[in-house]
Design an enzyme around this catalytic site. Structure first.
Site, mmCIF file in Angstrom:
data_model
loop_
_atom_site.group_PDB
_atom_site.id
_atom_site.type_symbol
_atom_site.label_atom_id
_atom_site.label_comp_id
_atom_site.label_asym_id
_atom_site.label_seq_id
_atom_site.Cartn_x
_atom_site.Cartn_y
_atom_site.Cartn_z
ATOM 1 N N GLU A 36 0.085 -0.780 5.685
ATOM 2 C CA GLU A 36 1.394 -0.365 6.630
ATOM 3 C C GLU A 36 1.233 1.059 6.696
ATOM 4 O OE1 GLU A 36 5.163 0.991 7.476
ATOM 5 O OE2 GLU A 36 4.163 1.796 6.157
ATOM 6 N N ASP A 42 0.858 -1.189 -0.219
ATOM 7 C CA ASP A 42 0.029 -0.028 -0.086
ATOM 8 C C ASP A 42 0.729 1.110 0.030
ATOM 9 O OD1 ASP A 42 0.898 -0.857 2.606
ATOM 10 O OD2 ASP A 42 -0.454 0.854 3.468
#
Lengths: 349, 57
Positions: free
Chosen positions: A117, A65
C-alpha cells in the site's frame, strides 16, 4: 489474545513494502490462534483470513506493509509503539481481532492484509483485476478512532523537464538556461494549483535537479510535482492544464503516477454501520475526509459502499513517533465488531 | 422510514425507522449533512458538525 499483544507481535516483524513475506509465519499462527475458518496468501502475497459462508461479502481491508525505517518496538501499560503502529498495523490488528470475535450469520467475512500500500499498491490493484464480488468494504487506516473517513483526494505525480543550450553565467541574456524554463513553468503550476483547502487543487514540488557548475547555465533541469485534487475535479482537466503550461515554457511533461479521488455518502451502509458502531459504544462520531490517498481510492471500484476507519492519530503516520493507545485499539475492536454485526444483519441497505 | 424536516432546505427527509440518536445522514436533495437527535421522545434533525479534514495516506 488481546489486541495489544496482537499488535505488538505484528510490529516485532519489520515489514516495509516488498518485505511482507517476513510476516507469513506469524500470520499462520494468527489464523490458528484467532480461529479463522480459512487462511491463504494470494498470488501477489496478500494475506487472506475468512470466516462464515453467507452470500453477503464483508471485507475488512488493512495493509501490512509500512514505510521503510525500523523503529524500536515497545509496549507500555497504555500504548504500543513501533513502525506501523499508526499506519497501519494498528488498524489491521483491530480488524483481525474484531473479525475473530464477531459472529457472522448471513455473510462471508474476509479480513485482508494487503501488501505494497505504501508502494505502488500492488495488493489492492491485484484485487481489482480479479474483481471478486464484495458488498461492503471497511478500509483500515488511522482515523483517530472516532472518525469515519468517507472521502480521499486524488493524486497526480508528474515530472517536468527542460533542455537548453546552456551558456556562461556572466551573460545569461545570451544563453539558454534549462533551469529558467523549468522555473517559469513551476511558477505557473504553483500559481494555478495554489489551493489551501481540501476542496482545492494543491501542488507540491518534491524533487528539483539542475546544474553542475557555478558559472554554467544548466543544459538540463527536472522537477517532480505532486498535485492533489478533490472528488469534484477531473484528472484529465488537470493533465491538460499541465500540458499547456509545459508547452508554453518549452518543457516536457511525463505522468509518473495517478490515483482517482473518491467520496462516498454518509448515508450508505458502511459509513452508517461505523457511525452506529461508534454511537453504540458511547462515542460521538465525526465524519472526516482525507487529504491523502489510500487503498480506498482503488477498492471503491469493487463496491461503492466503502469507508475507512481505525485507531491512531494520522499526524503520527510516517513519523518516528508512531504510537497507538491500548484504549483506542480496544475501542476500535468493539466498533468494528458492531459495524460488522450491523452489516451482517443486512438492515442498512 | 420516518419523514423529518431538513434543517437546511426545509424539505422532507426520509430517515430509517431504526436511526439512532446521534446518527448522521446526507440529505440527497440539498447535500446537507444532518444529525438525528431525540427531543421529548421524537426524532428531529439538526445540521451535523462540519466534516473535518485529516491528512494521511
Amino acid at each position: 489474545m488481546d489486541v495489544g499483544t496482537l499488535l505488538f507481535r505484528l510490529l516485532n516483524v519489520y515489514s516495509p513494502s516488498g518485505q511482507e513475506s517476513r510476516l507469513e509465519p506469524l500470520m499462520r499462527e494468527f489464523s490458528r490462534e484467532l480461529a479463522y475458518d480459512e487462511f491463504e496468501r494470494d498470488t501477489v502475497g496478500n494475506y487472506v483470513f475468512k470466516k462464515g459462508s453467507g452470500d453477503r461479502v464483508i471485507m475488512l481491508a488493512g495493509h501490512v506493509d509500512t514505510i521503510p525505517g525500523e523503529l524500536n518496538v515497545s509496549r507500555s501499560e497504555d500504548s504500543v509503539s513501533g513502525r506501523g503502529a499508526v499506519d497501519a498495523k494498528g488498524p489491521f490488528a483491530a480488524m483481525l481481532k474484531a473479525g475473530s470475535d464477531v459472529e457472522v450469520k448471513n455473510s462471508t467475512l474476509v479480513v485482508m492484509g494487503l501488501v505494497d500500500e505504501e508502494g505502488a499498491g500492488t495488493g489492492a490493484l491485484s484485487l481489482l483485476e480479479r474483481r471478486p464480488r464484495i458488498d461492503h468494504i471497511i478500509i483500515g487506516e488511522p482515523t483517530g478512532v472516532t472518525g469515519v473517513a468517507i472521502s480521499y483526494r486524488g493524486s497526480l505525480t508528474v515530472m517536468i523537464s527542460a533542455k537548453g543550450r546552456g551558456g556562461h553565467s556572466s551573460a545569461p541574456y545570451m544563453g539558454d538556461s534549462a533551469l529558467d524554463k523549468l522555473l517559469d513553468a513551476l511558477y505557473d503550476v504553483r500559481t494555478i494549483f495554489n489551493g489551501r483547502r481540501y476542496e482545492e487543487e494543491t501542488s507540491a514540488i518534491t524533487v528539483l535537479k539542475a546544474g553542475d557548475w557555478p558559472s554554467k547555465l544548466p543544459e538540463y533541469a527536472e522537477a517532480i510535482v505532486n498535485i492533489r485534487f478533490p472528488p469534484s475535479a477531473q484528472l484529465s482537466n488537470i493533465v491538460s492544464k499541465l500540458e499547456s503550461i509545459t508547452s508554453l515554457h518549452e518543457c516536457t511533461l511525463s505522468v509518473l503516477d495517478s490515483t482517482e479521488p473518491y467520496s462516498s455518502s454518509v448515508s450508505s451502509p458502511v459509513p452508517r454501520a461505523l457511525v452506529r458502531g461508534l454511537i453504540m459504544n458511547g462515542q460521538r462520531p465525526k465524519i472526516v475526509k482525507k487529504t491523502g490517498s489510500s487503498d480506498m481510492n482503488v477498492l471503491f471500484k469493487l463496491t461503492r459502499d466503502i469507508a475507512a476507519y481505525g485507531p491512531g492519530n494520522s499526524l503520527l503516520a510516517h513519523t518516528n513517533y508512531e504510537k497507538v493507545s491500548l484504549k483506542d485499539l480496544e475501542l476500535a475492536v468493539r466498533v468494528i465488531r458492531s459495524a460488522v454485526s450491523e452489516l451482517d444483519r443486512g438492515h442498512l441497505g | 422510514m420516518v419523514k423529518l424536516i431538513c434543517p437546511l432546505c426545509s424539505s422532507t427527509v426520509e430517515i430509517p425507522d431504526d436511526a439512532l440518536d446521534g446518527e448522521l445522514f446526507e440529505h440527497d436533495a440539498c447535500g446537507a449533512q444532518v444529525e438525528v437527535y431525540v427531543e421529548e421522545g421524537k426524532k428531529k434533525l439538526r445540521l451535523a458538525e462540519g466534516i473535518s479534514e485529516d491528512w494521511g495516506e
